[in-house]
Design a protein around this motif. Structure first.
Motif, PDB file in Angstrom:
ATOM      1  N   UNK A 341     -15.317   0.020  -7.895  1.00 48.68           N
ATOM      2  CA  UNK A 341     -16.280   0.617  -8.484  1.00 48.68           C
ATOM      3  C   UNK A 341     -17.349  -0.065  -9.309  1.00 48.68           C
ATOM      4  N   UNK A 342     -16.871  -1.219  -9.819  1.00 50.95           N
ATOM      5  CA  UNK A 342     -17.571  -2.045 -10.617  1.00 50.95           C
ATOM      6  C   UNK A 342     -18.524  -2.658  -9.900  1.00 50.95           C
ATOM      7  N   UNK A 343     -17.955  -3.194  -8.576  1.00 49.96           N
ATOM      8  CA  UNK A 343     -18.760  -3.989  -7.705  1.00 49.96           C
ATOM      9  C   UNK A 343     -20.082  -2.955  -7.173  1.00 49.96           C
ATOM     10  N   UNK A 344     -19.728  -1.794  -6.946  1.00 51.91           N
ATOM     11  CA  UNK A 344     -20.492  -1.001  -6.400  1.00 51.91           C
ATOM     12  C   UNK A 344     -21.875  -0.594  -7.330  1.00 51.91           C
ATOM     13  N   UNK A 345     -21.343  -0.420  -8.415  1.00 52.30           N
ATOM     14  CA  UNK A 345     -22.430  -0.258  -9.657  1.00 52.30           C
ATOM     15  C   UNK A 345     -23.067  -1.495  -9.673  1.00 52.30           C
ATOM     16  N   UNK A 346     -22.577  -2.620  -9.587  1.00 53.32           N
ATOM     17  CA  UNK A 346     -23.149  -3.816  -9.857  1.00 53.32           C
ATOM     18  C   UNK A 346     -24.266  -4.129  -8.673  1.00 53.32           C
ATOM     19  N   UNK A 347     -24.066  -3.691  -7.517  1.00 52.64           N
ATOM     20  CA  UNK A 347     -25.096  -3.783  -6.635  1.00 52.64           C
ATOM     21  C   UNK A 347     -26.034  -2.816  -6.711  1.00 52.64           C
ATOM     22  N   UNK A 348     -25.949  -1.866  -7.445  1.00 48.20           N
ATOM     23  CA  UNK A 348     -27.166  -0.944  -7.723  1.00 48.20           C
ATOM     24  C   UNK A 348     -27.777  -1.460  -8.855  1.00 48.20           C
ATOM     25  N   UNK A 349     -26.992  -1.974  -9.939  1.00 49.05           N
ATOM     26  CA  UNK A 349     -28.011  -2.659 -11.135  1.00 49.05           C
ATOM     27  C   UNK A 349     -28.767  -3.975 -10.486  1.00 49.05           C
ATOM     28  N   UNK A 350     -27.926  -4.559  -9.588  1.00 49.09           N
ATOM     29  CA  UNK A 350     -28.741  -5.730  -9.032  1.00 49.09           C
ATOM     30  C   UNK A 350     -29.856  -5.543  -8.390  1.00 49.09           C
ATOM     31  N   UNK A 351     -29.791  -4.289  -7.338  1.00 51.13           N
ATOM     32  CA  UNK A 351     -30.975  -3.849  -6.744  1.00 51.13           C
ATOM     33  C   UNK A 351     -32.126  -3.498  -7.557  1.00 51.13           C
ATOM     34  N   UNK A 352     -31.951  -2.552  -8.785  1.00 51.06           N
ATOM     35  CA  UNK A 352     -32.955  -2.236  -9.745  1.00 51.06           C
ATOM     36  C   UNK A 352     -33.521  -3.443 -10.387  1.00 51.06           C
ATOM     37  N   UNK A 353     -32.644  -4.448 -10.770  1.00 51.46           N
ATOM     38  CA  UNK A 353     -32.999  -5.831 -11.467  1.00 51.46           C
ATOM     39  C   UNK A 353     -33.978  -6.488 -10.446  1.00 51.46           C
ATOM     40  N   UNK A 354     -33.639  -6.557  -9.099  1.00 47.90           N
ATOM     41  CA  UNK A 354     -34.572  -6.956  -8.223  1.00 47.90           C
ATOM     42  C   UNK A 354     -35.981  -6.568  -8.083  1.00 47.90           C
ATOM     43  N   UNK A 355     -35.897  -5.183  -8.052  1.00 48.90           N
ATOM     44  CA  UNK A 355     -37.185  -4.229  -7.936  1.00 48.90           C
ATOM     45  C   UNK A 355     -37.883  -4.658  -9.311  1.00 48.90           C
ATOM     46  N   UNK A 356     -37.304  -4.606 -10.407  1.00 46.37           N
ATOM     47  CA  UNK A 356     -38.121  -5.304 -11.762  1.00 46.37           C
ATOM     48  C   UNK A 356     -38.689  -6.528 -11.580  1.00 46.37           C
ATOM     49  N   UNK A 357     -38.163  -7.389 -10.998  1.00 44.75           N
ATOM     50  CA  UNK A 357     -38.498  -8.815 -10.810  1.00 44.75           C
ATOM     51  C   UNK A 357     -39.761  -8.694  -9.761  1.00 44.75           C
ATOM     52  N   UNK A 358     -39.819  -8.028  -8.843  1.00 39.66           N
ATOM     53  CA  UNK A 358     -40.762  -7.798  -7.948  1.00 39.66           C
ATOM     54  C   UNK A 358     -42.126  -7.402  -8.858  1.00 39.66           C
ATOM     55  N   UNK A 359     -41.718  -6.241  -9.866  1.00 39.51           N
ATOM     56  CA  UNK A 359     -42.911  -5.913 -10.544  1.00 39.51           C
ATOM     57  C   UNK A 359     -43.507  -6.970 -11.284  1.00 39.51           C
ATOM     58  N   UNK A 360     -42.865  -7.888 -11.808  1.00 41.24           N
ATOM     59  CA  UNK A 360     -43.393  -9.043 -12.475  1.00 41.24           C
ATOM     60  C   UNK A 360     -43.778 -10.140 -11.657  1.00 41.24           C
ATOM     61  N   UNK A 361     -44.053  -9.808 -10.171  1.00 36.22           N
ATOM     62  CA  UNK A 361     -44.552 -10.788  -9.208  1.00 36.22           C
ATOM     63  C   UNK A 361     -43.761 -11.953  -8.907  1.00 36.22           C
ATOM     64  N   UNK A 362     -42.123 -11.821  -8.880  1.00 35.14           N
ATOM     65  CA  UNK A 362     -41.472 -12.999  -8.834  1.00 35.14           C
ATOM     66  C   UNK A 362     -40.990 -12.627  -7.604  1.00 35.14           C
ATOM     67  N   UNK A 363     -41.208 -13.628  -6.491  1.00 36.51           N
ATOM     68  CA  UNK A 363     -40.579 -13.473  -5.215  1.00 36.51           C
ATOM     69  C   UNK A 363     -38.978 -13.234  -4.962  1.00 36.51           C
ATOM     70  N   UNK A 364     -38.971 -12.163  -4.418  1.00 44.91           N
ATOM     71  CA  UNK A 364     -37.367 -11.980  -4.255  1.00 44.91           C
ATOM     72  C   UNK A 364     -37.113 -11.297  -2.698  1.00 44.91           C
ATOM     73  N   UNK A 365     -36.065 -11.684  -2.348  1.00 41.63           N
ATOM     74  CA  UNK A 365     -35.385 -11.322  -1.031  1.00 41.63           C
ATOM     75  C   UNK A 365     -33.724 -11.163  -1.087  1.00 41.63           C
ATOM     76  N   UNK A 366     -33.274  -9.948  -0.911  1.00 42.29           N
ATOM     77  CA  UNK A 366     -31.855  -9.719  -0.878  1.00 42.29           C
ATOM     78  C   UNK A 366     -31.253 -10.023   0.288  1.00 42.29           C
ATOM     79  N   UNK A 367     -30.688 -11.180   0.345  1.00 40.05           N
ATOM     80  CA  UNK A 367     -29.778 -11.342   1.839  1.00 40.05           C
ATOM     81  C   UNK A 367     -28.774 -10.448   1.895  1.00 40.05           C
ATOM     82  N   UNK A 368     -28.426  -9.958   3.127  1.00 45.82           N
ATOM     83  CA  UNK A 368     -27.419  -9.032   3.399  1.00 45.82           C
ATOM     84  C   UNK A 368     -26.165  -9.614   3.034  1.00 45.82           C
ATOM     85  N   UNK A 369     -25.947 -10.908   3.502  1.00 41.93           N
ATOM     86  CA  UNK A 369     -24.605 -11.546   3.163  1.00 41.93           C
ATOM     87  C   UNK A 369     -23.969 -11.726   1.932  1.00 41.93           C
TER      88      UNK A 369
END
Length: 405
Positions: A341-369
């Motif tokens: 459950x912590x892992x699933x919530x962590x994935x969600x928080x990580x995805x939101x954090x990646x979107x935030x990084x993109x907002x600040x124009x940092x290059x991001x790309x989440x690899x599926x693996x």
């Protein structure tokens, strides 16, 4: 006891201690989110670098002066004059793995139009340079080989030059600018490329016939470099070998002697940059992964506390027929549920954090693996750090457990 009943008991136990269970998950959430964000930034940066290097040209091969020694002392590349026009002509005449060749001389200075001026670089090239470096002419046309032969005072300019010297919505075609007091007539405007990964403005450039820059601007007889492109990417090594042999023969370099030039390819640059970015990403991910280890220890601690608190419950269940394996599976399942459950919530928080990084124009790309690995690691943490508390619960003596206060 079947899995469904074990699941119900585990969920009930977790829900009855919601805040404590959440604190146990928090370490997993932070760890997984950190790993996802670090991997995303690392992968995005690597793709951004590769994309920007690709913009530098198709199958690019760069020949520069270098490796020259005189009296045992290596010469400064900027002061070396080992590349000549004859080298360019030999490569052009003898090439078989090369599609385009362009000699290059460079100069830095101020471009001036009336009262306006801007500091920029001027590149002396041939028309083939546009094919090698993938430049596109947006307005006007390229200078010709005839302009190169006659050292014509014509040039192509980037968008930044147009903006700085002429302003917005002004057609500069046919107008003159001065570079180091030499007038050049603009015959074409290059399509914008923007900034590269190193923060350099690729549009702050002037491209003119290399003969014009050599004779009129720099008054020199040697080349700064020679740019080539291989016929195909898989022919890059053959093209490098071919250019090496042509230059060694032309420079009369004896067998076994050191080259007085250096050849670098786009593929080599990509490999070096990718290796560097991979190393940085690994360091960041390892640092983030330590939080997962701490989180696992936290889960084990909470589960041990839970076993101690529920000692009497364990004794009662064993007294009515529950096997040690059932007790062990119950606590192990609780640990796995908390971790996953912590892992699933962590994935969600990580995805939101990646979107935030993109907002600040940092290059991001989440690899599926990275998502699959993070989820698998959470499951493994749940099993490993839940095993000892589960085993402790399973090995309890029912009578002693019932008497426990």
């Amino acid at each position: 006891m079947n899995l469904f009943n074990l699941m119900k008991i585990a969920l009930r136990a977790i829900w009855s201690n919601k805040f404590r269970s959440f604190l146990s998950m928090l370490g997993i959430i932070i760890g997984v989110a950190a790993v996802i964000i670090m991997m995303s930034i690392g992968q995005g940066s690597k793709e951004s670098v590769r994309k920007n290097i690709s913009k530098m040209g198709t199958n690019l091969i760069m020949v520069r002066p270098g490796a020259d020694r005189r009296g045992g002392v290596r010469q400064d590349p900027s002061a070396m004059q080992t590349l000549k026009v004859e080298d360019y002509e030999k490569i052009l005449a003898q090439k078989s793995y090369i599609s385009h060749v362009s000699p290059e001389v460079t100069a830095s200075g101020q471009a001036i139009n009336g009262s306006k001026n801007t500091t920029c670089s001027m590149y002396g090239e041939t028309p083939s340079y546009l094919d090698i470096k993938q430049w596109v002419i947006e307005d006007g046309e390229c200078f010709s080989e005839e302009d190169v032969r006659h050292s014509a005072k014509v040039c192509l300019v980037g968008k930044t030059i147009v903006k700085e010297l002429f302003g917005e919505n002004v057609d500069p075609i046919g107008k003159n600018i001065r570079f180091k007091s030499i007038p050049f007539r603009i015959v074409g405007v290059l399509k914008a490329k923007g900034y590269n990964s190193w923060g350099m403005d690729q549009d702050n450039v002037i491209i003119a016939p290399y003969t014009s820059v050599m004779k009129r601007v720099l008054a020199q007889t040697y080349l700064s470099s020679i740019n080539c492109s291989a016929l195909k990417e898989e022919m890059t090594d053959n093209a490098i070998e071919e250019v090496t042999q042509i230059l060694r023969t032309n420079h009369k370099i004896a067998s076994g002697a050191e080259d007085d030039f250096t050849i670098r390819s786009q593929e080599e640059m990509m490999s070096t940059m990718s290796s560097t970015m991979d190393t940085i990403t690994i360091i960041l991910v390892v640092a983030a992964a330590f939080s997962l280890l701490v989180a696992g220890i936290g889960i084990m601690n909470i589960m041990l506390v839970s076993v101690t608190e529920r000692t009497k419950e364990i004794g009662l269940r064993m007294s009515v027929g529950a096997r040690g394996l059932d007790i062990s599976n119950q606590f192990l399942l609780e640990s796995i549920l908390i971790s996953m459950t912590g892992g699933l919530l962590g994935l969600l928080v990580g995805y939101l954090g990646t979107l935030l990084c993109s907002f600040f124009h940092l290059p991001t790309s989440i690899p599926l693996w990275s998502i699959l690995v993070s989820f698998a690691v959470c499951t493994i943490i749940g099993v490993l750090f839940g095993y000892f508390p589960a085993k402790k619960a399973a090995n309890m003596d029912p009578i002693e457990a019932i008497r426990y206060e």
